[in-house]
Scaffold this motif. Sequence first.
Motif, PDB file in Angstrom:
ATOM      1  N   SER A  94       7.031   7.078  -6.411  1.00  0.00           N
ATOM      2  CA  SER A  94       6.751   7.821  -7.865  1.00  0.00           C
ATOM      3  C   SER A  94       7.876   7.329  -8.876  1.00  0.00           C
ATOM      4  O   SER A  94       9.059   7.014  -8.328  1.00  0.00           O
ATOM      5  CB  SER A  94       6.964   9.372  -7.628  1.00  0.00           C
ATOM      6  N   LYS A 133       2.479   1.621  -3.605  1.00  0.00           N
ATOM      7  CA  LYS A 133       1.542   2.154  -4.377  1.00  0.00           C
ATOM      8  C   LYS A 133       1.261   3.567  -4.360  1.00  0.00           C
ATOM      9  O   LYS A 133       0.865   4.423  -5.465  1.00  0.00           O
ATOM     10  CB  LYS A 133       0.217   1.237  -4.445  1.00  0.00           C
ATOM     11  N   SER A 134       0.940   4.023  -2.968  1.00  0.00           N
ATOM     12  CA  SER A 134       0.413   5.565  -2.777  1.00  0.00           C
ATOM     13  C   SER A 134       1.672   6.691  -2.591  1.00  0.00           C
ATOM     14  O   SER A 134       1.126   7.677  -2.719  1.00  0.00           O
ATOM     15  CB  SER A 134      -0.479   5.377  -1.458  1.00  0.00           C
ATOM     16  N   ARG A 135       2.698   6.075  -2.344  1.00  0.00           N
ATOM     17  CA  ARG A 135       3.741   7.291  -1.756  1.00  0.00           C
ATOM     18  C   ARG A 135       5.043   7.074  -2.780  1.00  0.00           C
ATOM     19  O   ARG A 135       5.669   8.029  -2.823  1.00  0.00           O
ATOM     20  CB  ARG A 135       4.123   7.031  -0.684  1.00  0.00           C
ATOM     21  N   ASP A 137       0.790  -1.019  -0.002  1.00  0.00           N
ATOM     22  CA  ASP A 137      -0.107   0.240   0.145  1.00  0.00           C
ATOM     23  C   ASP A 137       0.867   1.249   0.085  1.00  0.00           C
ATOM     24  O   ASP A 137       0.568   2.228  -0.651  1.00  0.00           O
ATOM     25  CB  ASP A 137      -0.920   0.045   1.313  1.00  0.00           C
ATOM     26  N   THR A 138       2.075   1.117   0.677  1.00  0.00           N
ATOM     27  CA  THR A 138       2.886   2.330   0.750  1.00  0.00           C
ATOM     28  C   THR A 138       3.649   2.682  -0.497  1.00  0.00           C
ATOM     29  O   THR A 138       3.413   3.776  -1.031  1.00  0.00           O
ATOM     30  CB  THR A 138       4.071   2.216   2.014  1.00  0.00           C
ATOM     31  N   LYS A 147       6.802   0.000 -10.344  1.00  0.00           N
ATOM     32  CA  LYS A 147       6.267   1.421 -10.043  1.00  0.00           C
ATOM     33  C   LYS A 147       7.202   2.373 -10.972  1.00  0.00           C
ATOM     34  O   LYS A 147       6.874   3.537 -10.784  1.00  0.00           O
ATOM     35  CB  LYS A 147       6.520   1.870  -8.479  1.00  0.00           C
TER      36      LYS A 147
END
Length: 204
Positions: free
Chosen positions: A23, A19-21, A16-17, A45
């Motif tokens: 770049s 994917k969300s944080r 989750d981290t 990612k």
Amino acid sequence: LRANPHKFYMDNFIKDTVKSRFSKGQKVLDLGAGFCPYKTLIEEKGCLYKANDLFQYYGWIDYVCPADNLPVQDSTFDAVICTELIEHVPDPNTLIKEISRVLKPEGLLVMTSPLDTRLHYEPHHYYNLTEYAIKPLFEKNGLSILSIEKRGGYFSCLANLIKMNYFTMKRKDSFITKFLELLFKPFYYFIIPFILFHLDFLDN
């Protein structure tokens, strides 16, 4: 997987981290990476993945050295992942200080640390840190804490302790313990942890 609540919660937290944080184009360091279970996730990612460990695993480790003495320049990485490592470092302050050094000023540290585990990787298991030990350790080294989250509840903790007891029993070499190991392995390793995992909702 849910017969291992400890790993289930940790893997979901990391996924989750990332994917969300994270770049595309960021440089990410995985400390104590071992078999690099998050390498594919991070590279998908679009990040540049680098790994550290004391030992080489199939040529995947870029920095074979102690995690608190990295051969990289200051402010090199956009993010550092450190899972289940800090309890195995004799002086946690040296590890956090080194992480702070290699992170860029706005970099992100993603760390997990067990609280409910028995001794493992002896004699290199030194601490089980609470959030009250982690907070001043981070602040002392110039790191701001965005969040501290518990991993599971009472029943997941109990499941993990039961599994650790199974591994402890495996190390004892006698006919009785070998017999009990074979007899109770499905219960210790799968059935009981699976049931306890699904009781976590009772722990409010």
